[in-house]
Design a protein around this motif. Structure first.
Motif, short mmCIF file in Angstrom:
data_model
loop_
_atom_site.label_atom_id
_atom_site.label_comp_id
_atom_site.label_asym_id
_atom_site.label_seq_id
_atom_site.Cartn_x
_atom_site.Cartn_y
_atom_site.Cartn_z
N ALA A 423 55.65 35.96 44.03
CA ALA A 423 55.14 37.16 44.65
C ALA A 423 54.96 37.12 45.97
N GLU A 424 54.19 36.29 46.66
CA GLU A 424 53.82 36.23 47.88
C GLU A 424 55.25 36.27 49.00
N ALA A 425 55.86 35.40 48.35
CA ALA A 425 57.10 34.99 49.23
C ALA A 425 58.15 36.31 49.30
N ASN A 426 57.97 37.01 48.19
CA ASN A 426 58.68 38.26 48.15
C ASN A 426 57.96 39.54 48.83
N GLY A 427 56.50 39.47 48.93
CA GLY A 427 55.91 40.45 49.66
C GLY A 427 55.67 41.46 48.23
N GLU A 428 55.55 41.00 47.09
CA GLU A 428 55.34 41.62 45.94
C GLU A 428 53.90 41.56 45.43
N ARG A 429 53.49 42.51 44.71
CA ARG A 429 52.16 42.44 44.01
C ARG A 429 52.03 41.35 42.89
N PRO A 430 50.76 40.77 42.91
CA PRO A 430 50.88 39.75 41.81
C PRO A 430 50.72 40.22 40.39
N GLY A 431 50.08 41.64 40.21
CA GLY A 431 49.91 42.26 38.88
C GLY A 431 48.78 41.67 38.33
N TRP A 432 48.80 41.99 36.71
CA TRP A 432 47.88 41.55 35.81
C TRP A 432 48.42 40.40 35.07
N ILE A 433 47.82 39.56 34.62
CA ILE A 433 48.34 38.66 33.58
C ILE A 433 47.58 38.65 32.29
N LEU A 434 48.39 39.00 31.21
CA LEU A 434 47.77 38.95 29.90
C LEU A 434 47.96 37.52 29.27
N ALA A 435 46.72 36.75 28.99
CA ALA A 435 46.97 35.40 28.71
C ALA A 435 45.90 35.34 27.53
N GLY A 436 46.27 34.04 26.85
CA GLY A 436 45.47 33.38 25.61
C GLY A 436 44.24 32.83 26.47
N TRP A 437 43.15 32.73 25.69
CA TRP A 437 41.91 32.29 26.11
C TRP A 437 41.21 31.53 25.15
N ASP A 438 40.79 30.21 25.50
CA ASP A 438 40.18 29.41 24.13
C ASP A 438 38.73 29.73 24.13
N GLY A 439 38.17 30.50 24.78
CA GLY A 439 36.69 30.92 24.55
C GLY A 439 35.73 30.02 25.75
N THR A 440 36.26 29.14 26.30
CA THR A 440 35.41 28.36 27.10
C THR A 440 35.21 29.02 28.59
N ASP A 441 33.97 28.70 29.11
CA ASP A 441 33.81 29.09 30.44
C ASP A 441 34.76 28.25 31.54
N GLU A 442 35.19 27.03 31.03
CA GLU A 442 35.92 26.22 31.96
C GLU A 442 37.17 26.86 32.38
N SER A 443 38.03 27.18 31.14
CA SER A 443 39.15 27.79 31.36
C SER A 443 39.07 29.03 32.42
N GLU A 444 38.25 29.96 32.23
CA GLU A 444 38.20 31.27 33.19
C GLU A 444 37.67 30.45 34.60
N ALA A 445 36.76 29.55 34.68
CA ALA A 445 36.29 29.02 36.03
C ALA A 445 37.50 28.43 36.90
N ALA A 446 38.34 27.64 36.02
CA ALA A 446 39.42 26.94 36.85
C ALA A 446 40.49 27.89 37.18
N ILE A 447 40.89 28.97 36.26
CA ILE A 447 41.86 29.83 36.67
C ILE A 447 41.26 30.43 37.97
N LYS A 448 39.99 31.02 37.99
CA LYS A 448 39.32 31.79 39.29
C LYS A 448 39.51 30.82 40.38
N GLU A 449 39.11 29.76 40.27
CA GLU A 449 39.04 28.57 41.42
C GLU A 449 40.56 28.43 41.92
N ALA A 450 41.63 28.49 41.26
CA ALA A 450 42.92 28.08 41.62
C ALA A 450 43.62 29.44 42.09
N THR A 451 43.25 30.40 41.61
CA THR A 451 44.04 31.78 42.03
C THR A 451 43.20 32.96 42.33
N GLY A 452 42.02 32.94 42.25
CA GLY A 452 41.25 34.07 42.38
C GLY A 452 41.12 35.09 41.30
#
Lengths: 486, 486
Positions: A423-452
């Protein structure tokens, strides 16, 4: 004045510059002198007043009454609910002095009023006959945030906050969900905005709530805006403020409370959803000026053009439309542009040739073509119909845009990273991601840390169910919207 | 619950106790946790909303639009207008800290917003084409006063404040007077309150104004309440905030500004004017509950009584009346009293005997007798007519009460002192004194020092003209109302 050449593609290349330009050229706001504050100019404030009227109708229907509580909250009130103070303390402005007198206890400018309503309700509620107690207030609130953006996040903003107390959890949860659904309905009816309803994950929950629900809207830069929240507060505030009632079995019992709020950030969300390269596109039901009447050609030679427009203005005004007749000395082209940048839903052009042809030209803000309307027709009726169509068009366009920018096929961090890089390379918008979640804070925190990207909510009606946690790869307990958010 | 025996004569013997009891039993307010603040409960806030609706109609008619300005004012703004800062500094609450951060410049909670509007208008006004610029805002404002009284004088209160800028003094003065007259009209139409319009003396002028005009109302303890003010600010704020425009002769010129405000103290004034020994008496147009429906007799034996009342409720509600049907288990006597202390303008009593006679009994809050109305008649129409009569009655009663308590025959300090001593000895109210004034601060100060009476205003239409200064005995330049004031 907008220079269309300059703004070309700005919405794509520099969304935040586009936004600030759109709201200033549209005459909605100006900056206040204190950090992060803003002035709601009449056209901007009018949008809020329209929402207020619509929401007050809902309150009336529900038998919920408006009250007004004081703005200043003594420090010790916050300390009664541990999560609440932890959540809000970093953002609280404090009054420490009045005149020459240093106050014994600092007073916070309210960031929200659960503590004040809780304290009052503990006095007002005695028996089950006093329940449910359901109140709302329209108020200015304060959150001293580091990064501010007009309408979206300001040090002072306007909102409504509802506070209710109930005899049972079931009733309180019913109220919580009912208000969430009203928000969905109102932003659709008033602002032509589609949203996803869902539940917030614990890390994004309101400070002091048992469960927080939200509506989430997608802006044209594909970020998410939380456009309204409804909280089931359980007995947290009831215990902190000792709100008990004598139930029908003569036992002293804690009430169950809810709170729910929507704010002036709705206006920002609406602009970021409907605006185009030319600036504001305002939904017709709430636009401050709904119809711009613009004379074309030499007015001195053709005074009857202005006379006819005055007649049309009087007629439309009498039918309840908000009409502006631009009789300044500027050129017609300048006036067209002025109406565009202000987001006026419909403009009527009228000149000597139209006079001869017994017609007006109408142009909808969101369409390119113009349409000739005979003056023998019922103009008000036609405008009404065009407004309904435009409202629906804005809503449908927003739904379509959202669908284009939703991603259901990203199931691992590698895929997410690759998606974002592409997306960045093509000047496109990143959009929203529908994803599975295991219910842990860790998953959310790691995704936030890596991608915002942060979890927006667990939608009630996701486009599909996801089975694997995006980060951990473990089985998913929930399907979550992730997005960058305002 | 009011105990009528206990409250007997309280309005006469301890007016302030009577007032506090009336507003609490009437369920209009409660106290807030921070000093001098109050909660506007739904019935109290509804009175303000009614006034707001009426005033917004005036604004619409006048083409004045609502905006919303930030609440926080940087310290250096106040220092730009010397009189303004001197007048307000002792009452300003200051925000000095946000979260952990100590602010570089303290921010005041607005006591009024001339400085903010002035600062913005200096940006917004460039040429004569931008004038007049006329704005209003509904806002909470703060004045940290030593002695507070709910509605009348609270640390935080609600008001509207209008701010306008004009090309000429003449236009600005016209706006000033027009708004003053609207206040007079509105308090008459909305609150059934008679007032005296007039000009404030320099010592009572708004801090920063050239001329201040007020409307002054008389309470049942014969004090005065300033119920609305309108200020011609000249070029004071224009110079302080550099609000200039290019006039038609291409010269840079300072604008002339006005401001005008009315606040929630109007509610206190109205209660103090119309209330009686039983408590609140609310004018019908604004009462939160206009009609109280009260079943009489044994409801279990006569379920059709309640059914008929439900029918009447539905009918009246459909016609736009605000109706409460009291179907609790309390006695009819208790319910009558409850409706009385809440000031409900009209109650309908209905029992088995009325059912047989095909009638209801109606009782107006301000009259002693009851009236039988046949159910064959158009109840809504009758109530409408009774409401108009009651509104007029309240207004006329207030005018008559005021006339009884105006004194025109006091021309010397000796007479004034004798009058006050006699009133005190007889347990009578001191009233208002119409007196001559030589135009000096000394006279006013001496009268205040000796009696606590202050000049209220120089009425435009005094009941008579006075020729000699009350204090100095010198020729009077003006005729002034003196009174003790809230």
């Amino acid at each position: 004045m907008a220079n269309n050449k300059e703004t070309e593609n700005l919405q794509q290349t520099d969304f935040s510059k586009w936004y600030l330009q759109a709201i200033q050229q549209g005459d909605l706001m100006d900056y206040g002198p204190a950090r992060g504050t803003m002035i709601f100019k009449p056209d901007g404030f009018g949008l809020w007043e329209s929402y207020k009227d619509a929401f007050n109708e809902v309150l009336k229907k529900e038998g919920i009454r408006n009250a007004y509580f004081p703005m200043l909250i003594p420090k010790h009130f916050f300390e009664k609910e541990a999560d609440h103070v932890e959540g809000f303390a970093p953002e609280l402005p404090w009054v420490t002095q009045a005149g020459e007198e240093v106050l014994e206890e600092p007073l916070a400018l309210r960031p929200t009023s659960e503590t004040l309503f809780g304290n009052a309700m503990s006095d007002w509620i005695n028996s089950y006959r006093d329940l449910p107690m359901e109140l709302n207030q329209w108020a200015n609130v304060f959150r001293w945030e580091k990064r501010t953006l007009p309408f979206i996040r300001t040090s002072e903003f306007l909102w409504q906050e509802g506070h209710t107390a109930h005899a049972t959890e079931e009733e309180a949860r019913e109220r919580t969900m009912k208000m969430l659904h009203y928000y969905t309905e109102l932003v659709k009816e008033v602002f032509a905005m589609p949203v996803y309803e869902g539940q917030k994950t614990p890390s994004e929950r309101f400070a002091g709530a048992v469960d927080t629900f939200s509506i989430e809207a997608m802006t044209k830069d594909t970020k998410a805006i939380q456009a309204g929240t409804s909280h089931y507060l359980g007995q947290n505030f009831a215990k902190a403020f000792d709100i008990k009632f004598l139930n029908e079995e003569n036992q002293h019992t804690y009430v169950h409370t809810t709170s729910w709020g929507s704010s002036t950030r709705l206006i920002g969300a609406m602009i970021m959803m409907h605006g185009d390269e030319q600036g504001l596109v305002l939904p017709p039901r709430i636009a401050g000026t709904q119809v711009a009447l613009i004379p074309v050609g030499n007015l001195k030679k053709n005074p009857q053009v202005l006379e006819k427009l005055q007649e049309i203005k009087a007629e439309l005004t009498a039918k309840g439309f908000r009409v502006n007749l631009d009789d300044t000395n500027n050129s017609a082209g300048y006036k067209f542009n002025e109406a565009e940048v202000r987001g006026v839903p419909l403009r009527i052009e009228f000149g000597p040739r139209d006079m001869e042809n017994n017609q007006v030209m109408i142009k909808m803000r969101d369409l390119d073509e113009k349409e000739a309307i005979s003056l023998d027709e019922d103009l008000a009726e036609i405008i009404d119909a065009r407004f309904d169509l435009m409202h629906q068009r804005l809503y449908d366009k927003a739904v379509a845009f959202r669908a284009e920018n939703e991603h259901y096929d990203i199931d691992t961090m590698e895929q997410l990273t690759a998606h974002l890089e592409a997306a960045e390379a093509n000047g496109e918008r990143p959009g929203w991601i529908l994803a599975g979640w295991d219910g842990t804070d860790e998953s959310e925190a790691a995704i936030k840390e890596a991608t915002g990207f942060t979890s927006r909510n667990i939608p009630f009606n996701p486009p599909m169910e996801k089975t694997v946690d995006l980060y951990s790869g473990k089985p998913a307990k929930y399907t979550v919207w992730y997005a960058r958010a305002y």
